[in-house]
Every structure is written in structure tokens, then in C-alpha cells.
Design a protein around this motif. Structure first.
Motif, PDB file in Angstrom:
ATOM      1  N   VAL A  46      47.885 -58.225  33.924  1.00  0.00           N
ATOM      2  CA  VAL A  46      46.858 -58.813  34.937  1.00  0.00           C
ATOM      3  C   VAL A  46      47.281 -59.901  35.644  1.00  0.00           C
ATOM      4  CG1 VAL A  46      44.303 -59.633  34.992  1.00  0.00           C
ATOM      5  CG2 VAL A  46      44.815 -58.036  33.140  1.00  0.00           C
ATOM      6  N   ASN A  47      48.292 -60.799  35.261  1.00  0.00           N
ATOM      7  CA  ASN A  47      48.778 -61.707  35.957  1.00  0.00           C
ATOM      8  C   ASN A  47      49.778 -61.059  36.962  1.00  0.00           C
ATOM      9  OD1 ASN A  47      49.394 -64.497  36.886  1.00  0.00           O
ATOM     10  ND2 ASN A  47      51.080 -64.574  35.281  1.00  0.00           N
ATOM     11  N   ALA A  48      50.410 -60.197  36.473  1.00  0.00           N
ATOM     12  CA  ALA A  48      51.495 -59.201  37.490  1.00  0.00           C
ATOM     13  C   ALA A  48      50.620 -58.698  38.721  1.00  0.00           C
ATOM     14  CB  ALA A  48      52.057 -58.295  36.707  1.00  0.00           C
ATOM     15  N   PHE A 159      47.458 -51.650  36.443  1.00  0.00           N
ATOM     16  CA  PHE A 159      47.411 -52.816  35.791  1.00  0.00           C
ATOM     17  C   PHE A 159      46.055 -53.350  35.356  1.00  0.00           C
ATOM     18  CE2 PHE A 159      52.040 -54.320  36.881  1.00  0.00           C
ATOM     19  CZ  PHE A 159      52.428 -53.121  35.856  1.00  0.00           C
ATOM     20  N   VAL A 160      45.134 -53.275  36.641  1.00  0.00           N
ATOM     21  CA  VAL A 160      43.705 -53.881  36.613  1.00  0.00           C
ATOM     22  C   VAL A 160      42.882 -52.637  35.560  1.00  0.00           C
ATOM     23  CG1 VAL A 160      41.803 -54.453  37.674  1.00  0.00           C
ATOM     24  CG2 VAL A 160      43.915 -55.306  38.501  1.00  0.00           C
ATOM     25  N   GLY A 161      43.155 -51.675  36.104  1.00  0.00           N
ATOM     26  CA  GLY A 161      42.373 -50.443  35.476  1.00  0.00           C
ATOM     27  C   GLY A 161      42.850 -49.989  33.974  1.00  0.00           C
ATOM     28  N   GLY A 162      43.941 -50.836  33.215  1.00  0.00           N
ATOM     29  CA  GLY A 162      44.339 -50.587  32.054  1.00  0.00           C
ATOM     30  C   GLY A 162      43.280 -51.107  30.941  1.00  0.00           C
ATOM     31  N   ALA A 163      43.878 -51.030  29.694  1.00  0.00           N
ATOM     32  CA  ALA A 163      42.998 -51.622  28.521  1.00  0.00           C
ATOM     33  C   ALA A 163      43.082 -53.310  28.827  1.00  0.00           C
ATOM     34  CB  ALA A 163      43.597 -51.144  27.195  1.00  0.00           C
ATOM     35  N   ASP A 164      44.193 -53.725  29.021  1.00  0.00           N
ATOM     36  CA  ASP A 164      44.517 -55.263  29.433  1.00  0.00           C
ATOM     37  C   ASP A 164      43.485 -55.830  30.562  1.00  0.00           C
ATOM     38  OD1 ASP A 164      46.247 -55.567  27.543  1.00  0.00           O
ATOM     39  OD2 ASP A 164      47.933 -55.734  28.665  1.00  0.00           O
ATOM     40  N   LYS A 166      40.635 -54.314  31.471  1.00  0.00           N
ATOM     41  CA  LYS A 166      39.384 -54.146  31.110  1.00  0.00           C
ATOM     42  C   LYS A 166      38.982 -55.275  29.946  1.00  0.00           C
ATOM     43  CE  LYS A 166      36.168 -50.779  29.017  1.00  0.00           C
ATOM     44  NZ  LYS A 166      35.885 -49.619  28.265  1.00  0.00           N
ATOM     45  N   ALA A 167      39.913 -55.536  29.142  1.00  0.00           N
ATOM     46  CA  ALA A 167      39.800 -56.850  28.372  1.00  0.00           C
ATOM     47  C   ALA A 167      39.361 -58.072  28.987  1.00  0.00           C
ATOM     48  CB  ALA A 167      40.643 -56.723  27.347  1.00  0.00           C
ATOM     49  N   TRP A 168      40.475 -58.502  30.002  1.00  0.00           N
ATOM     50  CA  TRP A 168      40.396 -59.577  30.742  1.00  0.00           C
ATOM     51  C   TRP A 168      39.077 -59.897  31.524  1.00  0.00           C
ATOM     52  CZ3 TRP A 168      41.955 -64.126  30.737  1.00  0.00           C
ATOM     53  CH2 TRP A 168      42.016 -65.042  31.492  1.00  0.00           C
TER      54      TRP A 168
END
Length: 174
Positions: A46-48, A159-164, A166-168
Motif C-alpha cells: 500500500v505504501n508502494a 497493490f490497492v486491490g489486493g488483500a493488504d 483491503k485490510a488497510w
């Protein structure tokens, strides 16, 4: 064979009230301590994605400057009649590209700035931004700048659509 059948060896004993789950111990309640705790730090992917948005902002600043420079140069060459082939060239198209690139720049700044506090709506908007960036990078800019936009748009969306992501973006905020 029902519970009322006195010859059923598996039924409830006669004369006693029927208990739910008779013969099985009660299971302990399921606790998920990680589900309610807020995330301490932004995940790496997400930071990336946020860093990639800032890279797109830098590319858009360069693009706005180049489009504005070319619009002014073409307009000057058209007025001086120094380049006769530019007489019919619509300078307004270049200014439209300036406005479009400027709007894209502002949109990327707003998204990148709200990553630490945004919710699921920001996640969806960033997904749309990444997909549109990748699609628009194909048509007008097939050269190096377009390839950067295509790659960055795809990576941001992934990166934004992935599990990380979604969790963030779905984390509880206090």
C-alpha cells in the motif's frame, strides 16, 4: 425413529426435558484478537502504491510543463507564419491536454495525500485511477512516458486491490 419413540436408544431419555446439543460439550467462543486491533503501520504494498502515485504526480508536472510549452510555441509559430504547415493545427487541443494533465495531477495528489486516513471509498477511487491511468497510457503516449504510466497504473491497481489494500482501507479508525 424420533425422540418420542421409547425404543430409540439414541433419543433423549424419557421423562426429562430435551436439551439442545444433548451429549456434546459446548464449544468455547471464538475470539479473534487481531480483527479488532487497528493496524499500526501501512503495509508495504500500500505504501508502494502511494509512492507510485507521487511518481505519477512528478510525471504529470513534467507533462503539464511540456504541453504548455508546446502550446505556446505552436501558437507563436502559427502567428508568425514561420512554419506554414502549422497554419491549420488546432492549438486548443494542446491546451486541452494541459487541462487534462493538470486535472490528473490534482487527482493523484488528492489520492496520495489521503492514503493514511482514507477508507474503502478511497481504495475504490484509487483502483479506478490506476486502471484509467493504465488504459489512457496506451493510446496517446506509446513511448517511454506512456509505458511508465501503464506500468504504474497496473501496479497501483494491483497493490490497492489486493488483500493488504483491503485490510488497510477497511481498518477501524479511532
Amino acid at each position: 425413529m424420533s425422540y418420542g419413540d421409547p425404543n430409540n436408544p439414541y433419543g433423549a431419555p424419557q421423562g426429562q426435558p430435551q436439551q439442545p446439543g444433548y451429549g456434546y460439550p459446548a464449544a468455547p467462543p471464538v475470539q479473534q484478537p487481531y480483527a479488532t486491533a487497528p493496524m499500526a503501520a501501512m503495509p508495504g504494498k500500500v505504501n508502494a502504491a502511494r509512492v507510485m502515485l507521487w511518481v505519477i504526480v512528478a510525471l504529470q508536472v513534467i507533462g503539464v510543463g511540456l504541453f504548455a510549452f508546446f502550446a505556446v510555441a505552436v501558437n507563436k509559430a502559427k502567428n508568425d507564419n514561420s512554419v506554414p504547415s502549422l497554419a491549420d493545427y488546432p492549438v486548443g487541443v494542446l491546451w486541452a491536454f494541459v487541462v487534462l494533465a493538470l486535472a490528473w495531477l490534482v487527482w493523484a495528489i488528492v489520492l496520495a495525500a489521503k492514503f493514511s486516513s482514507g477508507g474503502n471509498g478511497l481504495r475504490v477511487t484509487t483502483l479506478v485511477f490506476g486502471i484509467l491511468t493504465a488504459v489512457l497510457g496506451v493510446y496517446p503516449f506509446v513511448v517511454v512516458v506512456g509505458i511508465f504510466h501503464i506500468v504504474l497504473g497496473i501496479l497501483i491497481a494491483c497493490f490497492v486491490g489486493g488483500a493488504d489494500g483491503k485490510a488497510w482501507f477497511g481498518r477501524p479508525r479511532y
